[in-house]
Design a protein around this motif. Structure first.
Motif, PDB file in Angstrom:
ATOM      1  N   LYS A 167      15.846 -14.577 -49.114  1.00  0.00           N
ATOM      2  CA  LYS A 167      16.913 -14.398 -48.275  1.00  0.00           C
ATOM      3  C   LYS A 167      16.974 -13.078 -47.492  1.00  0.00           C
ATOM      4  CE  LYS A 167      19.671 -16.923 -51.554  1.00  0.00           C
ATOM      5  NZ  LYS A 167      21.075 -17.132 -52.098  1.00  0.00           N
ATOM      6  N   HIS A 226      19.511 -24.455 -45.242  1.00  0.00           N
ATOM      7  CA  HIS A 226      20.089 -23.827 -46.544  1.00  0.00           C
ATOM      8  C   HIS A 226      21.618 -23.657 -46.163  1.00  0.00           C
ATOM      9  CE1 HIS A 226      21.143 -20.605 -49.444  1.00  0.00           C
ATOM     10  NE2 HIS A 226      19.877 -20.867 -49.979  1.00  0.00           N
ATOM     11  N   GLU A 251      20.760 -28.258 -53.632  1.00  0.00           N
ATOM     12  CA  GLU A 251      21.403 -27.076 -53.930  1.00  0.00           C
ATOM     13  C   GLU A 251      22.931 -27.230 -53.910  1.00  0.00           C
ATOM     14  OE1 GLU A 251      18.364 -23.623 -53.541  1.00  0.00           O
ATOM     15  OE2 GLU A 251      19.621 -23.860 -51.724  1.00  0.00           O
ATOM     16  N   GLY A 263      23.843 -18.733 -56.268  1.00  0.00           N
ATOM     17  CA  GLY A 263      24.158 -16.873 -56.265  1.00  0.00           C
ATOM     18  C   GLY A 263      25.533 -16.853 -57.320  1.00  0.00           C
ATOM     19  N   SER A 276      21.386 -20.767 -59.053  1.00  0.00           N
ATOM     20  CA  SER A 276      21.238 -20.077 -60.374  1.00  0.00           C
ATOM     21  C   SER A 276      20.242 -20.242 -61.371  1.00  0.00           C
ATOM     22  CB  SER A 276      22.883 -20.019 -60.886  1.00  0.00           C
ATOM     23  OG  SER A 276      23.818 -19.371 -60.138  1.00  0.00           O
ATOM     24  N   GLY A 317      16.739 -18.034 -55.788  1.00  0.00           N
ATOM     25  CA  GLY A 317      17.110 -17.160 -55.015  1.00  0.00           C
ATOM     26  C   GLY A 317      16.956 -15.653 -55.875  1.00  0.00           C
ATOM     27  N   GLY A 318      18.097 -15.180 -56.395  1.00  0.00           N
ATOM     28  CA  GLY A 318      18.192 -14.000 -57.321  1.00  0.00           C
ATOM     29  C   GLY A 318      16.982 -13.810 -58.229  1.00  0.00           C
TER      30      GLY A 318
HETATM   31  C1  PEP Z   1      18.924 -20.087 -52.994  1.00  0.00           C
HETATM   32  O1  PEP Z   1      18.963 -19.027 -52.463  1.00  0.00           O
HETATM   33  O2  PEP Z   1      18.441 -21.158 -52.652  1.00  0.00           O
HETATM   34  C2  PEP Z   1      19.513 -20.246 -54.494  1.00  0.00           C
HETATM   35  C3  PEP Z   1      19.530 -21.086 -55.303  1.00  0.00           C
HETATM   36  O3  PEP Z   1      20.074 -18.818 -54.956  1.00  0.00           O
HETATM   37  P1  PEP Z   1      20.615 -18.447 -56.320  1.00  0.00           P
HETATM   38  O4  PEP Z   1      19.025 -18.707 -57.172  1.00  0.00           O
HETATM   39  O5  PEP Z   1      20.419 -17.101 -56.485  1.00  0.00           O
HETATM   40  O6  PEP Z   1      21.424 -19.248 -57.038  1.00  0.00           O
END
Ligand code: PEP
Length: 250
Positions: free
Chosen positions: A11, A95, A167, A173, A212, A233-234
């Motif tokens: 991101k 996204h 997703e 997140g 997540s 993401g994280g």
């Molecule tokens: C993403 O950015 O596509 C995502 C799934 O973020 P996170 O893993 O932080 O939930």
């Protein structure tokens, strides 16, 4: 056999030196991994430097967006030729953050998907329902439209190459992951829709789960038949946790 793909979406994080730092550690941490394809998607500004750093490694590079026109008066946009020049072989498209904050629609997702495939860059097309849509029991309707419109009009060969990421917006997140069963239910639905659109390509298309994902929940998710990897993401921002995710089966 579908080779699992573990993709990190950084991101709007990391300067060039910060990105290089993570990549240096990640490279050595995952050097012996061969059964999983590893992808990182830094911000545009770090792509070129990261591409240089991962040369000769088992890590691929992707961008987080693109514009479908080849060149011209499109201030602020980035073309596919530019992404290729920067070393990208993948690009994330649609996204939920782009849908929510930047007006991305299924129609623009489709233009981008077709342009990426025509340019030889693999699109990672994101789909997913909001919490309200899940509560209103329209999850499957929403996902079906996103898949049918977002991925329409491509050749069967391109359909096999494309990657889809499921997703659920409520899981991104938030620390709230879909259960492996909830995810599998949608993944198998996506594959069914894809089969109606592109026949045997449905067996080849990789469908990633995102929302997540972390080193503690990845193994259970990856045990499901139709989950072919993760969009993370994280937990992809630090080399240690992303390397653990990549090595989920160990
Ligand atoms: C993403 O950015 O596509 C995502 C799934 O973020 P996170 O893993 O932080 O939930």
């Amino acid at each position: 056999m579908r080779k699992p793909l573990m993709a990190g979406n950084w991101k709007m994080n990391k300067t060039v030196p910060e990105a290089i730092n993570v990549v240096k550690s990640l490279k050595s941490a995952v050097a012996s991994v061969s059964g999983v394809e590893i992808l990182i998607c830094p911000a545009f500004t770090a792509l070129y430097a990261v591409s240089d750093e991962i040369k000769g490694s088992n890590i691929s590079l992707g961008a987080q967006n693109l514009f479908w026109e080849a060149k011209g008066a499109f201030t602020g946009e980035i073309s596919l030729e530019m992404l290729k020049d920067a070393g990208c072989s993948y690009v994330i498209i649609g996204h939920s953050e782009r849908r929510q904050h930047f007006g991305e629609t299924d129609e623009t997702v489709n233009k981008k998907t077709k342009a990426a495939l025509a340019a030889g860059i693999i699109p990672v097309v994101c789909v997913g329902e909001t919490l309200k849509e899940r509560e209103d029991n329209v999850t499957f309707k929403v996902i079906e439209k996103q898949v049918r419109v977002g991925l329409s009009g491509i050749s069967p060969q391109q359909a096999s190459l494309a990657v889809i990421a499921y997703e659920p917006v409520w899981a991104i997140g938030t620390g709230k992951t879909a259960t492996p069963d909830q995810a599998q239910e949608v993944h198998s639905f996506v594959r069914k829709i894809y089969e109606q659109m592109y026949k045997e390509s449905a067996e080849k298309v990789r469908i990633l789960y995102g929302g997540s994902v972390n080193p503690n929940n990845v193994s259970d998710l990856m045990k499901k038949t139709d989950i072919d990897g993760g969009l993370v993401g994280g937990a992809s921002l630090e080399a240690e946790s992303f390397a653990k995710l990549v090595e989920y089966s160990k």
